[in-house]
Design a protein around this motif. Structure first.
Motif, PDB file in Angstrom:
ATOM      1  N   UNK A 409       0.858  -1.185   0.000  1.00 43.13           N
ATOM      2  CA  UNK A 409       0.000   0.000   0.000  1.00 43.13           C
ATOM      3  C   UNK A 409       0.889   1.227   0.000  1.00 43.13           C
ATOM      4  N   UNK A 410       0.411   2.341  -0.566  1.00 43.82           N
ATOM      5  CA  UNK A 410       1.300   3.505  -0.727  1.00 43.82           C
ATOM      6  C   UNK A 410       1.881   4.016   0.595  1.00 43.82           C
ATOM      7  N   UNK A 411       1.028   4.204   1.601  1.00 50.51           N
ATOM      8  CA  UNK A 411       1.548   4.739   2.869  1.00 50.51           C
ATOM      9  C   UNK A 411       2.457   3.741   3.569  1.00 50.51           C
ATOM     10  N   UNK A 412       2.014   2.484   3.676  1.00 50.96           N
ATOM     11  CA  UNK A 412       2.783   1.547   4.503  1.00 50.96           C
ATOM     12  C   UNK A 412       4.022   1.021   3.798  1.00 50.96           C
ATOM     13  N   UNK A 413       4.116   1.228   2.479  1.00 53.13           N
ATOM     14  CA  UNK A 413       5.362   0.861   1.800  1.00 53.13           C
ATOM     15  C   UNK A 413       6.552   1.597   2.421  1.00 53.13           C
ATOM     16  N   UNK A 414       6.292   2.785   2.922  1.00 52.23           N
ATOM     17  CA  UNK A 414       7.341   3.553   3.604  1.00 52.23           C
ATOM     18  C   UNK A 414       7.922   2.712   4.745  1.00 52.23           C
ATOM     19  N   UNK A 415       7.097   1.895   5.339  1.00 51.17           N
ATOM     20  CA  UNK A 415       7.526   1.056   6.477  1.00 51.17           C
ATOM     21  C   UNK A 415       7.896  -0.357   6.030  1.00 51.17           C
TER      22      UNK A 415
END
Lengths: 474, 474
Positions: A409-415
């Motif tokens: 997912x776009x946001x959680x890819x950061x993590x």
């Protein structure tokens, strides 16, 4: 004809036989990795699964996710980054969360972009006068007050742009008209189109809306100006108008447009919102469910990403109501400022970097909350085997598919890009890009029963992951 | 479960058995009515059918209908009754017809309504500020310059309006919000809504757009003011906004709207266009194919009814090119001012009333030119048997369905209602009302191959009816 038919049948049989073999092998490997005890343990959650599904799909929670989402988006409408509506909507969701007796709610402030759309119009002046539907792209600069009047040059792809003579582009309006194949394939024309057109001397750039279907509906979205190029105004037009211009120019006629756009840009303070349902044994260990609470400034942001926020809001609410406290903590995060560059997610990752080892699993719903089909999992094989085993519990609602993916997912890819396992909601979203970033992203896209299924599935999966005896391997 | 399954199976078997018996009986009756000679004669047209289908679907005419329609609607755009664009488009279609060597082209002048949309906006002021997409309905009066600001009362159907107390309606804006079931069932809310709301003291009326699907797309259309009631402004809003207002008011909150609309109204002279391919034996006997050349003032009028006009334009063109001159005359009529009350059709019927006995059969395409499925026939049984026998020749393109109907098409009903047999194009138009009267009625709705199939079918059917030895009975 007959021979073709037989051949086709053969090919299909071979494919399905091989597919079956792959699945069986996968299944054998997973059985070895997990061991009988863990498989039995996961299977033992069928009662909890039933309790959650029954409560949400037929019981007191039936229709609640839809109703709460509708009240929310009807009250605040679109919630663009930096807007008052967004901040008010955050205050509101905190209130309704506390009203459920969930008091572990905090917000974390961060600076976010605040781009505001002003008046926008595009008029075709030649070969005839016609108004075009338009949505400026986020961060676009304004035109001069008198507008920009210029000839259009239609470009199919970046290769064509790069191969064009500079005199064919200089002083012109570039219209990128790539046929929609997938969102990923066409997004660069929106995000980088202005920069690349400006480098060739264009005075403005337009992009065919990123979507496979239209009722004269333009799609906005983010774009970024590169360094050291002129910042030119940039906007999306509809599939219909892009095709009209393509047909007219293909007949050898000139198309002249007048573009008038205004906008403003500054920064504001916004907040990520964090709701914890503390775990009973390992409260420091987190299973995160999430969605982004900001939206574009058109429609209601019901699909993108109101639905994702509200199934993630529902998870701790449902568990609290059912008095189900898992071993680990369930954390719901409502990211802010996703649409303008995952700003909330980056801020969270940075702020919590030292505790990221506490994230056992992280989930996000940001590609629709249509009927749930399973999870799109970014994790190693051992982790995937555990998730696959859990998903088997959801065959009765047709939500047991595990899609292997590099992106959860776009946001959680950061993590997840730092090695933490995660998953996105895999759902029946074939029409998602019909409405994405348009005025049509409203409650009319949402379905009450599908939201119930999504909330039940999301909650039960998060509960089981948060409660089983083993951590999700990384 | 099993017993239900068996029962269901039984019922289905009985239905299909009976259906089969009905069809067989129908077929038996038709065989008796037609006689072997006529059946053989109709069957003998298979060579002509093949020639036309091949020429249009694979030969030199392939893609021509789409291309000509695209050039036409791209050049003139929307063609509302009374507009210059409409008159210019009539001149243009005469030119391209003459260019095909078809010189029997005349126009017949008549007076038509000329309603012109001005600026239109609706803003929700309470419970929050939001702009609504709006399309005023044809013939709507303007609001006062300062607009109309009032509370909305949501009405599901006329019964609810009639049962309302006058004080609940007086001074309010009535929003008709009937769920779409069919166009026919919901049209009265658009055509009579203002009059019936005004009779109860409403200051304006709005209607939920008549369509089953929306991407925030309002649908305009005709309405008529009754006599002796105040003429109040009236407009269509989108499904999304109608549902938003319904949900808000259902929660007990007030919705206050500000409506600003302007328009002008006068009359102009327009023209019906008549193209004849004279018959070789009975030139006075007419087989008419037709569509309306005017459109609403939104979109391009490509579907409604550019497609109908261009398959009707194609019929004599194709026959001329193939040197196929039937026994009777093929007449193409491009009706004017259909959208504002079938004005062109009424004028034609009145002008030609004394010669109406010359109309052997009349056809109209005005519900889309998607893949042809057959004909929707308004005629007596003997006539239907002949048409059904002709349609059997189109099984290879899946266009042999005969639908019995009281209405052959809006324009030609003016003529078929006097007892003259006629038919409309029955086509695969499940999405027709997604685009009808919206900005989305553009070339993007049209499909090149389906238009080829439609043009080929239309032409071949008209040719055979115009050429067979018998007249169509009335």
């Amino acid at each position: 004809m007959n021979i073709y038919y037989i051949c086709l049948l053969k090919i299909l049989l071979i494919i399905s036989f091989n597919q079956a073999k792959v699945i069986e092998k996968q299944s054998d490997t997973c059985r070895e990795i997990l061991g009988d005890d863990l498989i039995r343990e996961i299977g033992s959650y069928e009662n909890v699964r039933d309790e959650i599904l029954r409560y949400v799909i037929e019981g007191d929670f039936k229709g609640k996710t839809y109703d709460e989402l509708a009240k929310f988006v009807d009250k605040f409408g679109a919630r663009p980054s930096g807007s008052e509506a967004l901040e008010n909507s955050i205050d509101y969701i905190i209130d309704i969360t506390r009203a459920e007796g969930l008091n572990d709610v905090i917000t974390e402030e961060l600076e976010v972009p605040h781009w505001t759309r002003g008046e926008e119009s595009i008029t075709m002046l030649q070969p005839r006068v016609k108004n075009l539907s338009v949505l400026g792209l986020g961060t676009s600069v304004s035109t001069p007050p008198e507008g920009i009047t210029a000839e259009v040059v239609v470009i199919s792809d970046f290769a064509e742009l790069e191969n064009s003579q500079e005199e064919d582009i200089k002083g012109k309006i570039v219209l990128y008209n790539p046929m929609y194949t997938s969102y990923g394939a066409t997004t660069p024309y929106r995000t980088q189109g202005a920069t690349r057109a400006a480098a060739k001397g264009a005075v403005a750039s337009l992009v065919r809306s990123l979507g496979p279907f239209s009722i004269n509906s333009p799609h906005t979205g983010a774009q970024t100006y590169g360094e050291n190029v002129t910042q030119i105004p940039t906007a999306a037009i509809t599939l219909e108008d892009a095709d009209l211009i393509r047909r007219i120019t293909a007949r050898g006629e000139k198309v002249i447009l007048k573009i008038e756009m205004s906008s403003s840009y500054d920064t504001k303070i916004s907040r990520n919102t964090i709701v914890d349902l503390k775990g009973r044994e390992n409260p420091e260990s987190l299973v995160i469910v999430s969605g982004h609470i900001d939206s574009w400034d058109v429609g209601q942001g019901a699909m993108d990403d109101g639905g994702g926020v509200f199934i993630s809001w529902a998870a701790p609410v449902i568990l609290k109501r059912l008095n189900l406290q898992p071993r680990r903590t369930i954390r719901s995060i409502f990211w802010t400022a996703e649409e303008v560059g995952l700003v909330g997610a980056y801020a969270y990752e940075e702020k919590h970097r030292d505790e990221n080892h506490n994230i056992n699993f992280i989930m996000e719903s940001d590609v629709g909350t249509f009927a749930p089909l399973g999870l799109s999992v970014a994790a190693n094989q051992e982790a995937r085997c555990i998730i696959a085993e859990i998903l088997k519990l959801f065959e009765s609602i047709n939500a047991s598919t595990l899609v292997e993916s590099n992106s959860a997912g776009p946001d959680i890819d950061v993590i997840t890009n730092t090695g933490i396992p995660g998953a996105g909601l895999h759902n029946d979203n074939a029409r998602y890009f019909w409405f994405h970033h348009t005025e049509g992203d409203t409650m009319n896209v949402e379905d009450e029963h599908e939201l119930d299924l999504g909330a039940a599935f999301w909650t039960a999966v998060a509960y089981i992951i948060a409660d089983i005896s083993v951590d999700i391997p990384r």
